[in-house]
Scaffold this motif. Structure first.
Motif, PDB file in Angstrom:
ATOM      1  N   THR A   1      44.932  44.430  36.241  1.00  0.00           N
ATOM      2  CA  THR A   1      44.286  44.400  37.561  1.00  0.00           C
ATOM      3  C   THR A   1      43.837  42.983  37.900  1.00  0.00           C
ATOM      4  O   THR A   1      44.094  42.491  39.005  1.00  0.00           O
ATOM      5  CB  THR A   1      43.089  45.368  37.606  1.00  0.00           C
ATOM      6  OG1 THR A   1      43.561  46.694  37.360  1.00  0.00           O
ATOM      7  CG2 THR A   1      42.386  45.313  38.944  1.00  0.00           C
TER       8      THR A   1
ATOM      9  N   GLU B   1      45.304  40.792  40.974  1.00  0.00           N
ATOM     10  CA  GLU B   1      44.402  40.295  42.013  1.00  0.00           C
ATOM     11  C   GLU B   1      44.537  38.788  42.178  1.00  0.00           C
ATOM     12  O   GLU B   1      44.551  38.278  43.305  1.00  0.00           O
ATOM     13  CB  GLU B   1      42.957  40.671  41.691  1.00  0.00           C
ATOM     14  CG  GLU B   1      42.660  42.138  41.856  1.00  0.00           C
ATOM     15  CD  GLU B   1      41.244  42.525  41.490  1.00  0.00           C
ATOM     16  OE1 GLU B   1      40.774  43.546  42.012  1.00  0.00           O
ATOM     17  OE2 GLU B   1      40.604  41.816  40.676  1.00  0.00           O
TER      18      GLU B   1
ATOM     19  N   LYS C   1      42.332  42.555  46.488  1.00  0.00           N
ATOM     20  CA  LYS C   1      41.282  43.237  45.739  1.00  0.00           C
ATOM     21  C   LYS C   1      41.753  44.657  45.456  1.00  0.00           C
ATOM     22  O   LYS C   1      42.138  45.382  46.371  1.00  0.00           O
ATOM     23  CB  LYS C   1      39.982  43.248  46.548  1.00  0.00           C
ATOM     24  CG  LYS C   1      38.857  44.009  45.894  1.00  0.00           C
ATOM     25  CD  LYS C   1      38.363  43.312  44.648  1.00  0.00           C
ATOM     26  CE  LYS C   1      37.207  44.098  44.047  1.00  0.00           C
ATOM     27  NZ  LYS C   1      37.297  44.216  42.625  1.00  0.00           N
TER      28      LYS C   1
END
Length: 95
Positions: free
Chosen positions: A46, A50, A56
């Motif tokens: 993640t 990002e 986000k």
């Protein structure tokens, strides 16, 4: 995103997954159900996504459906990029 951008995104996601999982994967390789991507791996992936795509990803989006394979992750990224483009266009139209 056009076809080239989607392919570039897929290549970037494949690379990020390979770095987190320490193995080469294909677009349809099961990540979560196969055990390649555990909860800690999801966090690392993640963060990498990002940073790479300047988006986000909420905790609720990091689940077994959206992170099941590269293709599902690319769909998530594409939706986020389209949302940013839509927002930017609307903001420009307000000026």
């Amino acid at each position: 995103m056009n076809e080239k951008q989607i392919q570039d995104a897929q290549d970037a996601v494949v690379k990020a997954v390979a770095e987190v999982c320490f193995t080469k994967v294909e677009a349809a390789t099961p990540l979560i159900s196969s055990g390649l991507l555990d909860s800690i791996g999801r966090i690392h992936l993640t963060v990498a996504l990002e940073e790479k795509f300047n988006v986000k990803i909420s905790n609720g989006e990091v689940n077994s459906e959206t992170f099941e394979n590269v293709a599902s992750i690319v769909r998530l990224i594409a939706a986020k990029v389209w949302s940013l483009i839509f927002l930017a266009v609307n903001l420009l139209n307000l000026q």
